[in-house]
Design an enzyme around this catalytic site. Structure first.
Site, PDB file in Angstrom:
ATOM      1  N   SER A  29      -0.551   2.268  -7.470  1.00  0.00           N
ATOM      2  CA  SER A  29      -1.024   1.078  -8.188  1.00  0.00           C
ATOM      3  C   SER A  29      -2.528   0.921  -8.001  1.00  0.00           C
ATOM      4  O   SER A  29      -3.109   1.521  -7.103  1.00  0.00           O
ATOM      5  CB  SER A  29      -0.304  -0.172  -7.656  1.00  0.00           C
ATOM      6  OG  SER A  29       1.097   0.012  -7.721  1.00  0.00           O
ATOM      7  N   SER A  31      -6.612   0.692  -9.837  1.00  0.00           N
ATOM      8  CA  SER A  31      -7.426   1.165 -10.965  1.00  0.00           C
ATOM      9  C   SER A  31      -7.652   2.678 -10.935  1.00  0.00           C
ATOM     10  O   SER A  31      -7.763   3.303 -11.997  1.00  0.00           O
ATOM     11  CB  SER A  31      -8.771   0.434 -10.971  1.00  0.00           C
ATOM     12  OG  SER A  31      -9.473   0.724  -9.774  1.00  0.00           O
ATOM     13  N   ASP A  85      -1.659   7.946  -4.920  1.00  0.00           N
ATOM     14  CA  ASP A  85      -2.018   6.533  -4.883  1.00  0.00           C
ATOM     15  C   ASP A  85      -3.462   6.366  -4.446  1.00  0.00           C
ATOM     16  O   ASP A  85      -4.074   7.302  -3.919  1.00  0.00           O
ATOM     17  CB  ASP A  85      -1.080   5.791  -3.904  1.00  0.00           C
ATOM     18  CG  ASP A  85      -1.013   4.297  -4.179  1.00  0.00           C
ATOM     19  OD1 ASP A  85      -0.109   3.631  -3.631  1.00  0.00           O
ATOM     20  OD2 ASP A  85      -1.862   3.795  -4.957  1.00  0.00           O
ATOM     21  N   LYS A  98      -4.609  -0.299   2.494  1.00  0.00           N
ATOM     22  CA  LYS A  98      -4.166  -0.456   1.114  1.00  0.00           C
ATOM     23  C   LYS A  98      -3.671  -1.877   0.914  1.00  0.00           C
ATOM     24  O   LYS A  98      -3.447  -2.585   1.887  1.00  0.00           O
ATOM     25  CB  LYS A  98      -3.052   0.550   0.789  1.00  0.00           C
ATOM     26  CG  LYS A  98      -3.603   1.951   0.501  1.00  0.00           C
ATOM     27  CD  LYS A  98      -2.515   2.972   0.283  1.00  0.00           C
ATOM     28  CE  LYS A  98      -1.656   2.636  -0.901  1.00  0.00           C
ATOM     29  NZ  LYS A  98      -2.451   2.326  -2.139  1.00  0.00           N
ATOM     30  N   GLU A 107       4.370   0.542  -2.402  1.00  0.00           N
ATOM     31  CA  GLU A 107       3.547   1.752  -2.258  1.00  0.00           C
ATOM     32  C   GLU A 107       3.898   2.493  -0.986  1.00  0.00           C
ATOM     33  O   GLU A 107       4.029   3.715  -0.963  1.00  0.00           O
ATOM     34  CB  GLU A 107       2.064   1.389  -2.235  1.00  0.00           C
ATOM     35  CG  GLU A 107       1.528   0.947  -3.566  1.00  0.00           C
ATOM     36  CD  GLU A 107       0.096   0.462  -3.480  1.00  0.00           C
ATOM     37  OE1 GLU A 107      -0.309   0.013  -2.379  1.00  0.00           O
ATOM     38  OE2 GLU A 107      -0.623   0.536  -4.481  1.00  0.00           O
ATOM     39  N   LYS A 125     -14.854   4.326  -0.826  1.00  0.00           N
ATOM     40  CA  LYS A 125     -13.727   4.122   0.099  1.00  0.00           C
ATOM     41  C   LYS A 125     -13.861   4.971   1.366  1.00  0.00           C
ATOM     42  O   LYS A 125     -13.090   4.791   2.305  1.00  0.00           O
ATOM     43  CB  LYS A 125     -12.411   4.425  -0.581  1.00  0.00           C
ATOM     44  CG  LYS A 125     -12.095   3.861  -1.969  1.00  0.00           C
ATOM     45  CD  LYS A 125     -12.612   2.546  -2.311  1.00  0.00           C
ATOM     46  CE  LYS A 125     -12.156   1.922  -3.628  1.00  0.00           C
ATOM     47  NZ  LYS A 125     -10.848   2.156  -4.117  1.00  0.00           N
TER      48      LYS A 125
END
Ligand code: DER
Length: 232
Positions: A29, A31, A85, A98, A107, A125
């Site tokens: 999930s 962007s 992911d 996350k 997730e 990140k």
């Protein structure tokens, strides 16, 4: 912009490397995963791949359906070949934060069911230690009736500040796909994340944390210069 281009680089590289015919694929999930699903649909089309996709949220389910990809679930496929992911932050030992998108519980379940858990992220990140880049804290999904005692427990034992995540386009708190609330724990110092994660998960009413420890097998970082860095 540059970060979006970097997300696309990571998403495409991971799908190019890890998706094979007859695979059961966990779809994350957020962007960054949108680019991976674009590429997945392209490969299915071009190579006539037969795959099925297991979503990690309503959003992921929408992505799968919008791309005309075969939708499945853990009842039919409790073991997946690969899950892909995003992440909010990745430290030097590939521990992840996350849950920035509030989907951490499904997730983590799907990631655990996959033989390979592959993370895709843009350069923002990439971090030496948790909290260096990501300032919104560690998400914790909780049963709504318990959010105040859990808030008090976490702050008393581990310090920092715990904030109930409020809706932006919805009055009141964010409600997850599972009908729960999200607490964001803005921790202060570095912790033994394995110990802290276990301690927080043991608090009655805690459903799941956004700490993914020892789960990511590989991380694809899209970089500003248009390259992709792979870290195992
Ligand atoms: O909320 C989540 O867990 C998302 O996967 C998050 O970790 C990454 O979202 P992004 O790809 O939009 O940064």
């Amino acid at each position: 912009d540059m970060a979006e281009e970097a997300k696309k680089l990571a998403g495409y590289a991971a799908v190019n490397d890890h998706i094979k015919n007859n695979y059961v694929v966990g779809v994350g999930s957020g962007s960054t995963i949108v680019y991976a699903v674009d590429r997945l649909a392209e490969r299915v089309q071009q190579e006539k791949l037969k795959i099925v996709c297991v979503p990690t949220s309503f959003q992921a389910r929408q992505l799968i359906l919008q791309h005309g990809l075969p939708l499945s679930d853990l009842d039919r496929h409790p073991e997946l070949d690969v899950a892909i992911d995003g992440a909010d932050e990745v430290d030097s030992s590939l521990t992840l934060i996350k849950g920035g998108g509030g989907c951490l519980t499904q997730e983590k379940i799907v990631a655990e069911c996959a033989r390979h858990f592959i993370v895709i992220a843009d350069y923002r990140k990439d971090s030496k230690c948790l909290g260096q880049q990501w300032k919104k804290g560690i998400p914790v999904e909780v049963i709504p009736m318990a959010y105040v005692p859990i808030t008090r427990d976490i702050t008393r034992r581990f310090g920092g500040e715990v904030v109930l995540r409020m809706g932006v386009n919805k009055a009141g708190p964010v409600v997850t796909d599972n009908g729960n609330f999200i607490l964001d724990w803005k921790f202060e110092n570095v912790h033994n994340w394995k110990e802290v994660n276990t301690a927080i998960k043991m608090i009655p009413g805690v459903v799941e944390t956004g700490l993914f420890i020892g789960m990511a097998e590989r991380v694809y970082f899209g970089m500003q210069d248009g390259t992709v860095q792979i870290r195992d």
